[in-house]
Design an enzyme around this catalytic site. Structure first.
Site, PDB file in Angstrom:
ATOM      1  N   HIS A 116       0.817  -1.219   0.000  1.00 27.78           N
ATOM      2  CA  HIS A 116       0.000   0.000   0.000  1.00 27.78           C
ATOM      3  C   HIS A 116       0.852   1.271   0.000  1.00 27.78           C
ATOM      4  CE1 HIS A 116       0.403  -0.367   4.520  1.00 27.78           C
ATOM      5  NE2 HIS A 116       0.510   0.942   4.404  1.00 27.78           N
ATOM      6  N   ASP A 146       0.171  -7.712   1.152  1.00 25.02           N
ATOM      7  CA  ASP A 146       0.510  -6.305   1.368  1.00 25.02           C
ATOM      8  C   ASP A 146       2.025  -6.105   1.464  1.00 25.02           C
ATOM      9  OD1 ASP A 146       0.036  -3.593   1.590  1.00 25.02           O
ATOM     10  OD2 ASP A 146      -0.184  -3.644   3.776  1.00 25.02           O
ATOM     11  N   SER A 222       4.712   2.381   8.084  1.00 26.32           N
ATOM     12  CA  SER A 222       4.379   1.254   7.213  1.00 26.32           C
ATOM     13  C   SER A 222       5.577   0.866   6.349  1.00 26.32           C
ATOM     14  CB  SER A 222       3.205   1.618   6.310  1.00 26.32           C
ATOM     15  OG  SER A 222       2.019   1.738   7.054  1.00 26.32           O
TER      16      SER A 222
END
Length: 479
Positions: A116, A146, A222
Site C-alpha cells: 500500500h 501487502d 508502514s
C-alpha cells in the site's frame, strides 16, 4: 581420663578458631565481591538500545512514491443537472506524494516495503539513513500479503542489511524495536514487546497471521522494521489499530517468514506461487472440542476436501482435525493457509491430524492450485437472458487469481456488454451461474447446451450466486 578431657577442650577451641577464621575469610570475600558489584559510573547503571539501533537503523530507509491523479477542474463535477446543460468538465492531472518506510534485505539493493506504500505509483524514490537518494524499481507487488519488493542501484556498493529472524521462536513478552519514519518527521525508534502472535482476525490482508506489538507505530511507519534484541528482522510493520489515527499501543507486523518467502519469489521466480493444501475447515470451538474429546479448543475441523488435491492424495478426510503443520499449532483456516503459503511448491508439509480420537502424522506434498489463471472467455449469444455476457470456467487457479474461494466451481460471468439482454436481466460480473431452467450448470459447454434448447413457452429461469447468496430470476422472452 583427665588428660582426655584436656585434649577435647583443646580440639574444641581449635575447631572454633578455624570456623571463625573461615567465616571471616568468607565475609571478607563477599564484601569485596559486593564492592565490585556496586556501580561506579553511569554506564554501570544504564541499559541502552543504542548499539542495537546504531547497527540496525542504516538498513531502514524512507520510500517516497508519486501517483498521477486525474481530477475534474469543476466544483460541479458529477452533478447530473450541471453536466446535462454544460457537459462533463475537463479533467486535470496532479501528482500526489506519499511517504512510507522500507527495509534493505539484500546487499545489492533489494528492499521490502508494504504494497500500500507503493500502490499505483508512477515514480519511486528511496532515501537511505545517510540521506543519499536513489530511484527505485518495483520488482514485485503482492496485494494479497501487502508486501512489495524494490531494488535500487548503488554502484556495486554493499549496502547495510537486516537478517531475517526465525519467527517460529517468537514469544509474547519478547522485547522488540520498531524503526521507521512516522509522520515524516525522520527516522524514529520506539520500543515495546510482542503483545500477541498469530493474529488472524485483523482483516488487513488475505494471508493474515500478524505479530502484534505495543511498540508505537504510526502513519509513515508502514514498511519499516520490527527487530528483536539481536537486531534481526522480526517483521515488517504494516498497520495500527487506532480510532484517532495515532498509535494506541496496538500495531501489527507481517512475520519475517512470509516476508522472506515473498522476497525469494521476487528475486528467483519473478512471481509468487502460493501452494495450497486442497482443504477447507472451521476453527475448533469449545463445543466441538468437547464432542471430539479434545482437552482444549485447538486445531481446524476439516469440512471439505478438493478431489485429487494434496489433502485428498494424503488420505485426509472430512471430520479430521488438523492440529499442527510442521510442528506449529493451528487454530483456524487462516492460520493454516498462511503457514502453508510460507512454503514452496513441491515441498512436503507434515500435518498432525486427529481422527477418531487418535493423532497421526501425515506428509502432504504442497501443490499450486490446479487450472489456468487465464481460462478461455466465451461471449454468449442468442435469444436468451444471458446474451451479451462473457463467461469463463472457474478453476482453483483462476479463483485464486480473482481472490475467490478456491472451491468455487462452475461458470462465472467475467464481463457484460452494457445494454445487452444479460445487462437488462440483472446479472453482473462476478456472478456464478448455478442453474438454467432447473438444469445444473457445471461448465460453459453445459451452459451453452441449455441455452440452445429453450422451452416452448419462452420462459427462462436462471439461478445464480452473488456474494454467497443464491438469486433466482425468471423472464419470458419471445423466440
Amino acid at each position: 581420663m583427665i588428660m582426655t578431657k584436656h585434649i577435647s577442650k583443646i580440639l574444641f577451641a581449635l575447631s572454633a578458631t578455624l570456623v571463625a577464621l573461615i567465616c571471616a575469610i568468607a565475609m571478607s570475600t563477599a564484601s569485596a565481591a559486593h564492592a565490585q558489584d556496586v556501580p561506579r559510573k553511569q554506564s554501570d547503571i544504564t541499559m541502552s538500545f543504542a548499539p542495537l539501533v546504531k547497527s540496525a537503523s542504516p538498513a531502514v530507509v524512507n520510500v517516497y512514491s508519486e501517483r498521477l491523479i486525474r481530477q475534474s477542474a469543476s466544483p460541479f463535477a458529477g452533478d447530473p443537472f450541471f453536466e446535462r446543460f454544460f457537459g462533463k468538465s475537463p479533467e486535470r492531472e496532479r501528482v500526489q506524494s506519499s511517504l512510507g518506510s522500507g527495509v534493505i534485505v539484500g546487499e545489492d539493493g533489494v528492499i521490502v516495503t508494504n504494497n500500500h506504500v507503493v500502490k499505483d505509483a508512477t515514480a519511486l524514490k528511496v532515501v537511505l539513513a545517510d540521506r543519499r537518494e536513489f530511484e527505485a524499481e518495483l520488482i514485485l507487488a503482492d496485494e494479497r500479503t501487502d508486501l512489495a519488493v524494490l531494488r535500487i542501484k548503488a554502484d556495486d556498493e554493499k549496502l547495510p542489511t537486516l537478517k531475517f529472524a526465525n519467527t517460529r521462536n517468537l514469544e509474547v513478552g519478547d522485547i522488540v524495536l520498531a524503526i521507521g519514519n512516522p509522520f515524516g518527521v525522520g527516522q524514529t525508534v520506539t520500543s515495546g514487546i510482542i503483545s500477541a502472535t498469530a493474529r488472524t482476525d485483523v482483516g488487513i490482508s488475505d494471508f493474515a497471521f500478524f505479530i502484534q506489538t505495543d511498540a508505537a507505530i504510526n502513519p509513515g511507519n508502514s514498511g519499516g522494521a520490527l527487530i528483536d534484541h539481536e537486531g534481526r528482522l522480526v517483521g515488517v510493520n504494516t498497520a495500527i489499530f487506532s480510532r484517532s489515527g495515532g498509535s494506541n499501543g496496538i500495531g501489527f507486523a507481517i512475520p519475517a517468514e512470509m516476508v522472506r518467502r515473498v522476497v525469494d519469489s521476487a528475486i528467483n521466480e519473478g512471481r509468487i506461487v502460493r501452494p495450497w493444501l486442497g482443504l477447507k475447515g472451521q476453527a475448533v470451538t469449545s463445543d466441538i472440542a468437547k464432542t471430539l474429546d479434545l482437552d482444549r479448543p485447538v486445531g481446524m475441523l476439516v469440512t471439505e476436501i478438493y478431489p485429487k488435491g494434496p489433502a485428498d492424495k494424503a488420505k485426509i478426510r472430512k471430520g479430521d482435525v488438523v492440529l499442527k503443520i510442521d510442528g506449529r499449532e493451528v487454530y483456524d483456516e487462516a492460520g493454516l493457509k498462511f503457514l502453508a503459503a510460507t512454503l514452496k511448491e513441491g515441498v512436503y508439509a507434515r500435518l498432525e491430524v486427529m481422527r477418531n480420537g487418535k493423532a497421526r502424522s501425515v506428509d502432504v506434498r504442497l501443490e499450486a492450485p490446479p487450472g489456468a489463471t487465464d481460462s478461455e472467455l466465451i461471449v454468449l449469444k442468442g435469444p436468451h437472458p444471458l446474451s451479451g455476457a462473457e463467461v469463463v470456467d472457474l478453476s482453483p487457479a483462476l479463483a485464486d487469481s480473482l481472490r475467490r474461494d478456491l472451491f468455487d466451481k462452475g461458470v462465472m460471468i467475467n464481463r457484460i456488454a452494457r445494454g445487452s439482454y444479460a445487462y437488462q436481466f440483472g446479472v453482473r460480473p462476478g456472478d456464478r451461474i448455478l442453474e438454467v431452467n432447473a438444469k445444473p450448470v457445471k461448465d460453459v459447454a453445459a451452459l451453452e447446451a441449455v441455452l440452445s434448447n429453450p422451452n416452448s413457452q419462452g420462459l427462462w429461469m436462471v439461478v445464480y450466486e452473488r456474494n454467497g447468496r443464491s438469486i433466482t430470476r425468471t423472464v419470458r422472452m419471445d423466440q
